[in-house]
Design an enzyme around this catalytic site. Structure first.
Site, short mmCIF file in Angstrom:
data_model
loop_
_atom_site.label_atom_id
_atom_site.label_comp_id
_atom_site.label_asym_id
_atom_site.label_seq_id
_atom_site.Cartn_x
_atom_site.Cartn_y
_atom_site.Cartn_z
N GLU A 1 25.86 -52.99 -24.10
CA GLU A 1 25.22 -54.01 -23.24
C GLU A 1 25.64 -53.63 -21.83
O GLU A 1 26.77 -53.86 -21.42
CB GLU A 1 25.70 -55.39 -23.67
CG GLU A 1 24.78 -56.49 -23.24
CD GLU A 1 25.19 -57.06 -21.90
OE1 GLU A 1 24.67 -56.53 -20.88
OE2 GLU A 1 26.00 -57.98 -21.85
N LEU A 2 24.72 -53.00 -21.10
CA LEU A 2 25.09 -52.31 -19.86
C LEU A 2 24.52 -53.02 -18.63
O LEU A 2 24.16 -54.19 -18.68
CB LEU A 2 24.64 -50.85 -19.95
CG LEU A 2 25.14 -50.12 -21.21
CD1 LEU A 2 24.62 -48.70 -21.27
CD2 LEU A 2 26.67 -50.13 -21.29
N GLY B 1 29.58 -53.54 -20.37
CA GLY B 1 30.12 -53.07 -19.09
C GLY B 1 29.08 -52.24 -18.37
O GLY B 1 27.88 -52.40 -18.60
N SER B 2 29.56 -51.35 -17.52
CA SER B 2 28.62 -50.62 -16.66
C SER B 2 27.87 -49.54 -17.43
O SER B 2 28.35 -49.02 -18.45
CB SER B 2 29.39 -49.97 -15.51
OG SER B 2 30.15 -48.89 -16.01
N GLU C 1 23.12 -52.49 -8.86
CA GLU C 1 23.50 -53.85 -9.23
C GLU C 1 24.40 -54.40 -8.14
O GLU C 1 25.45 -53.82 -7.86
CB GLU C 1 24.29 -53.78 -10.53
CG GLU C 1 23.78 -54.69 -11.59
CD GLU C 1 24.59 -54.62 -12.88
OE1 GLU C 1 24.40 -55.50 -13.69
OE2 GLU C 1 25.39 -53.68 -13.06
N LYS D 1 39.54 -54.43 -27.09
CA LYS D 1 40.20 -53.93 -25.88
C LYS D 1 39.58 -54.68 -24.71
O LYS D 1 38.51 -54.33 -24.24
CB LYS D 1 39.98 -52.41 -25.75
CG LYS D 1 40.98 -51.66 -24.90
CD LYS D 1 40.91 -51.99 -23.42
CE LYS D 1 39.69 -51.44 -22.71
NZ LYS D 1 39.51 -52.09 -21.37
N PRO D 2 40.25 -55.78 -24.25
CA PRO D 2 39.67 -56.52 -23.13
C PRO D 2 39.86 -55.79 -21.82
O PRO D 2 40.68 -54.87 -21.72
CB PRO D 2 40.48 -57.82 -23.13
CG PRO D 2 41.79 -57.46 -23.74
CD PRO D 2 41.54 -56.31 -24.70
N CYS E 1 25.43 -59.39 -15.51
CA CYS E 1 24.44 -58.30 -15.66
C CYS E 1 23.02 -58.84 -15.62
O CYS E 1 22.07 -58.07 -15.52
CB CYS E 1 24.64 -57.60 -17.00
SG CYS E 1 26.29 -56.99 -17.20
C1 SIN Z 1 26.70 -60.36 -18.90
O1 SIN Z 1 26.52 -60.50 -17.72
O2 SIN Z 1 27.14 -59.30 -19.34
C2 SIN Z 1 26.41 -61.45 -19.93
C3 SIN Z 1 25.67 -62.59 -19.38
C4 SIN Z 1 25.32 -63.63 -20.42
O3 SIN Z 1 25.64 -63.52 -21.60
O4 SIN Z 1 24.69 -64.59 -20.02
#
Ligand code: SIN
Length: 483
Positions: free
Chosen positions: A255-256, A233-234, A386, A179-180, A289
């Site tokens: 991965e937040l 995402g967040s 952030e 789901k993009p 992130c």
């Molecule tokens: C991200 O910002 O979620 C990934 C960054 C990366 O893989 O370098």
């Protein structure tokens, strides 16, 4: 070679078919550089999502029973096709996401590298034979695919965050529903078109587009068929998904958000530190992130660092990503630019100094002038949230223990950066920093071969490296008696 027009898919991909929503609803994908519509894509809902779940379930048995080498060969073919179409994929990405073409090209090669890496790892999902506790028993631990996987991916890396999840899942025999983000579905659909051409069986990879991620997300979370959810995402959304997966006890990888400290000691190579800060801070217009969010500079070198980084920040070329030479594209949407303005406004009110930028760019739309703020303090929102924009927020420190405490004083723990030429300090500080990733004398750490992921509220699990494949495997303990 697939023609460019063929890569621009405007239907979802379920069970090997390019389909519209059952309801017929569609939504527009806009170019953030000029607000113009690029295409419309289907606005799927819960019933369409269920179709994708059924497709992934239907394809699972045949796929997981294939030889690892067969799965690896399909991944290798997909990898080749992505590289063959790199220029077109990059252009599509720049159109829907805004990042400069050079960065889109770099992302396509980053995306492809996950497919290549996990094609190689597919053959190495080893189990264990364990010395037994009893003379008449033999003990094994088998490693098996976890089953149907849902991958929910973000707009800031529209391709690489997909392949980073999909490639390891497919490598070990899972089937996947992607789901993009509703802001960047075209890159996902183009990848699916290439996977189709590579020859993956129907239902093994499905891509569902929607402008209502909450509706689709609920269906994915509620399904007992979906055994794993992987999300980038967040932190706020990650927490909702984690709770939502509790009822079906799914495996979850998250991965937040991050709040990366970028620490420059007085013994650092300042040339390298400035280049590292530019690379880390301004990649993707600050919308990653792992971007440097808080730049801490030792008192003795602070003013020199600030003056030089201000010069580099002023020199960055802002404009539509399709133009050559552009280094900073537009921000993704109005909400992003509003947030950057709010954070700068709050910081200035509380005493921060604008050394350059600080305002929307003359180009209008969502273009923002690259900015450097000095005199930033730990109580400001810009330090605790952030930023996700092209803003360097610099503050000063005096001692190593002070900066470690300040760097760790956040619920986040994704990436941190340190510049120093003192070897002993490198050891002390990398051990003390509560982060999943530490860059020492470099502002760029991302690669398929290393484990990417955070601690604390920055996430669960690791992506990339040999660890990335673990996220898609279950362990089955087999005890053979009567030997
Ligand atoms: C991200 O910002 O979620 C990934 C960054 C990366 O893989 O370098």
């Amino acid at each position: 070679m697939i023609a460019v027009a063929e890569l621009l898919r405007d239907n979802a991909f379920i069970n090997g078919y390019w389909v519209n929503a059952r309801s017929g609803s569609r939504f527009a994908v806009l170019n953030p550089a000029d607000g113009r519509e690029i295409a419309t894509v289907p606005d799927l809902d819960d019933s369409d999502t269920q179709d994708a779940i059924d497709a992934a379930e239907g394809a699972l048995r045949e796929w997981k029973e294939r030889l690892a080498g067969e799965r690896a060969n399909l991944l290798k073919r997909w990898h080749e096709l992505i590289l063959e179409h790199a220029d077109d994929l990059a252009m599509l990405m720049t159109l829907e996401q805004g990042k400069p073409l050079a960065e889109s090209k770099a992302e396509i090669s980053y995306a492809a590298s996950f497919v290549e890496w996990f094609a190689e790892e597919a053959r190495r999902a080893y189990g264990d034979v364990i010395p037994s506790h009893a003379a008449d028993k033999r003990i094994m631990a088998l490693r098996q695919p976890i089953g149907v996987v849902a991958a929910i991916t973000p707009w800031n890396f529209p391709s690489a965050m997909i392949t980073r999840k999909v490639a390891p899942a497919l490598a070990v025999g899972c089937t996947v529903i992607v789901k993009p983000s509703e802001l960047t579905p075209l890159s996902a659909l183009a990848l699916a078109r290439l996977a189709e051409d590579a020859g993956f069986p129907s239902g093994v990879l499905n891509v569902i587009t929607t402008s209502r991620p909450d509706v689709v997300g609920k269906t994915l979370m509620a399904s007992s068929v979906v055994r794993k959810l992987s999300f980038t995402g967040s932190t706020a959304v990650g927490k909702i998904l984690l709770k939502g997966c509790a009822d079906t006890v799914k495996r979850v990888s998250l991965e937040l958000g991050g709040n990366a400290p970028f620490i420059v000691f007085s013994d650092a190579d300042l040339d390298a530190a400035i280049e590292g800060a530019v690379a880390s801070k301004y990649r993707n217009a600050g919308q990653t992130c792992v971007c440097a969010n808080r730049i801490f500079v030792h008192r003795d070198v602070a003013e020199e660092f600030i003056v030089r980084l201000t010069g580099r920040t002023q020199a960055l070329k802002v404009g539509p990503g399709v133009d050559d030479q552009i280094e900073i594209g537009p921000l993704i949407n109005n909400a992003a630019i509003d947030k950057v303005e709010r954070l700068i406004g709050g910081a200035v009110k509380a005493g921060a100094q604008i050394r350059t930028g600080g305002k929307r760019h003359d180009l209008g739309g969502t273009f923002f002038t690259p900015t450097l703020l000095s005199d930033v303090t730990d109580d400001m929102d810009i330090t605790n949230e952030e930023i996700f924009g092209p803003v360097s927020a610099v503050s000063v420190f005096s001692t190593e223990s002070e900066v470690i405490d300040r760097a760790n004083n956040t619920p986040y723990g994704l990436a941190a950066y340190v510049y120093t030429c003192d070897n002993a300090r490198i050891w002390r500080i990398t051990e003390a920093l509560e982060y999943g990733i530490v860059g020492v004398n470099t502002g760029v750490t991302s690669t398929a071969v290393a484990p990417f992921g955070g601690v604390k509220e920055s996430g669960l699990g690791r992506e990339g490296s040999r660890m990335g494949i673990e996220e898609y495997l279950e362990t089955k303990y087999v005890c053979i008696g009567g030997v």
